[in-house]
Design an enzyme around this catalytic site. Structure first.
Site, PDB file in Angstrom:
ATOM      1  N   ASN A 150      42.926  67.269  51.314  1.00 52.34           N
ATOM      2  CA  ASN A 150      44.028  67.919  52.014  1.00 52.34           C
ATOM      3  C   ASN A 150      44.399  69.284  51.441  1.00 52.34           C
ATOM      4  OD1 ASN A 150      44.834  66.104  49.836  1.00 52.34           O
ATOM      5  ND2 ASN A 150      46.926  66.723  50.274  1.00 52.34           N
ATOM      6  N   SER A 200      46.530  57.882  59.697  1.00 52.63           N
ATOM      7  CA  SER A 200      47.977  58.051  59.821  1.00 52.63           C
ATOM      8  C   SER A 200      48.305  58.731  61.137  1.00 52.63           C
ATOM      9  CB  SER A 200      48.497  58.890  58.651  1.00 52.63           C
ATOM     10  OG  SER A 200      49.883  59.123  58.766  1.00 52.63           O
ATOM     11  N   GLY A 201      49.371  58.265  61.799  1.00 49.56           N
ATOM     12  CA  GLY A 201      49.739  58.789  63.102  1.00 49.56           C
ATOM     13  C   GLY A 201      50.232  60.212  63.097  1.00 49.56           C
ATOM     14  N   THR A 236      57.666  41.982  62.812  1.00 50.02           N
ATOM     15  CA  THR A 236      57.624  42.432  64.202  1.00 50.02           C
ATOM     16  C   THR A 236      57.017  43.825  64.281  1.00 50.02           C
ATOM     17  OG1 THR A 236      59.594  41.131  64.685  1.00 50.02           O
ATOM     18  CG2 THR A 236      58.996  42.859  66.261  1.00 50.02           C
ATOM     19  N   CYS A 321      53.295  66.219  49.443  1.00 46.23           N
ATOM     20  CA  CYS A 321      53.727  65.097  48.607  1.00 46.23           C
ATOM     21  C   CYS A 321      53.756  65.457  47.131  1.00 46.23           C
ATOM     22  CB  CYS A 321      52.799  63.902  48.834  1.00 46.23           C
ATOM     23  SG  CYS A 321      52.727  63.355  50.548  1.00 46.23           S
TER      24      CYS A 321
END
Length: 381
Positions: A150, A200-201, A236, A321
């Site tokens: 990255n 990852s979305g 859920t 990060c």
């Protein structure tokens, strides 16, 4: 605003936003419920799993388990592999340039008695198959190598590494963090050879808080409870997030190769412009179509970011990060600390335009002049 920090996060696309809204307003029932609304929600969940599996090139939908994002997927792959195979061996191989979602779990496993080998990158951030071959041992149980770095944009030879690992250590698992590779490089899970693939979305124009782990070989359950996600991750399901991820995949899949080619052309345009600026040093391999890292010696990253932000241009100082810390990736590459301290990362997406790239190229000399007023006008050089 000109947004050039797409390796940190991407703007959700229209298809993802619509799918999230639909799931929140029309398919809000629990997918485990047995009445009609629950059955419809479960049907949507199955369609979403199939769409993500298709985008990954998985053998089938059951290979895709939804998670909260890349960090969870990486953690599960690493800790799960260690739990499953820890009685066979205690040796794990990774690289020194992984995301902290891989490096920090490795540190925890080292505290538990596992031996971790960190492959060191070359000056461009690449790690070779030969390095991996030299590190593999009879007691190796896991290899975890990221697909795309990255910060350096280096692309790792994942297919060759996975094949080598399975040939020399047939019982070992191979994991790749593909968070920066998914929809940036053309790959298919069924031929890549990795046993575990993290995605990852929010890196592919879906929302934050959703991701997936491709699992070719079984792992121990991550979360115990009601048995959702094939009993591997109970709780859920985050159906709105999952629906957004699936919609982003379905919307981009037909034009994926064209988008990659377009991003490569934009990257080349950006690199060509930066090479004309004598105060700029390009860092890293920059193999991937979306990552360009540069440095201005003598300046601080935050100063450049602030001045560019004043001109409505958003870039970052390496990984989002790693706030306040010198880049471990650039350090491992042996980059001069003076360059690391003045490095910024520009990252593109399918939405980036030539005009935005040109705007950055025009603004960067002005930003340097603003921070170095006594050095003269770089824009005129």
């Amino acid at each position: 605003m000109i947004y050039l920090d797409n390796a940190a996060t991407t703007r959700p696309c229209a298809a993802a936003v619509a799918a999230i809204s639909d799931a929140l307003t029309e398919h809000w029932a629990n997918p485990s419920a047995l009445y009609r609304q629950g059955v419809e929600a479960a049907r949507l969940l199955r369609r979403c799993r199939a769409d993500v599996a298709a985008a990954l090139g998985a053998e089938g939908p059951d290979r895709v388990i939804f998670t909260s994002g890349g960090t969870e997927s990486d953690n599960w792959a690493i800790f799960g592999a260690a739990e499953r195979l820890g009685k066979r061996g205690k040796h794990i191989i990774t690289t020194a340039v992984e995301h902290h979602a891989v490096l920090h779990p490795m540190q925890k496993l080292a505290e538990r008695g596992f031996a971790i080998t960190y492959l060191q990158p070359d000056a461009l951030g690449r790690v070779s198959v030969e390095q991996l071959q030299a590190a593999l041992r009879p007691d190796t149980i896991l290899v975890s190598v990221m697909m795309v770095n990255n910060e350096s944009g280096a692309v790792m030879p994942i297919e060759k590494m996975a094949r080598l690992t399975h040939r020399l250590c047939p019982d070992a698992l191979f994991h790749t963090d593909a968070v920066q590779g998914f929809f940036k490089l053309p790959f298919s899970a069924r031929t890549l050879g990795a046993d575990l693939i993290s995605i990852s979305g929010h890196k592919i124009h879906a929302s934050k808080g959703v991701g997936a782990l491709y699992i070719k070989k079984s792992l121990p359950a991550l979360i115990h409870g009601g048995g959702q996600e094939h009993g591997l991750r109970s709780g859920t399901e985050n159906l709105p997030g999952i629906a957004g991820l699936a919609a982003a995949c379905a919307a981009q899949l037909p034009t994926r190769m064209q988008t990659i080619a377009r991003q490569n052309a934009l990257k080349a345009r950006l690199q060509d412009g930066l090479r004309t600026m004598p105060f700029v040093t390009l860092l890293g391999a920059q193999d991937a179509p979306h990552v360009v890292n540069l440095a201005v010696a003598g300046l601080r990253s935050q100063g450049l970011i602030n001045v560019l932000q004043d001109r409505d241009i958003c870039v970052s100082a390496g990984s989002a990060c790693s706030k306040g810390h010198r880049s471990h990736v650039l350090e491992a590459m042996g980059v001069d600390p003076a360059l690391i301290d003045g490095s910024i990362r520009i990252s593109l997406s399918g939405e980036t335009t030539e005009a935005e790239v040109d705007a950055l190229l025009n603004a960067l000399p002005q930003a340097v002049d603003a921070l170095r007023p006594s050095r003269g006008k770089h824009a005129a050089q």
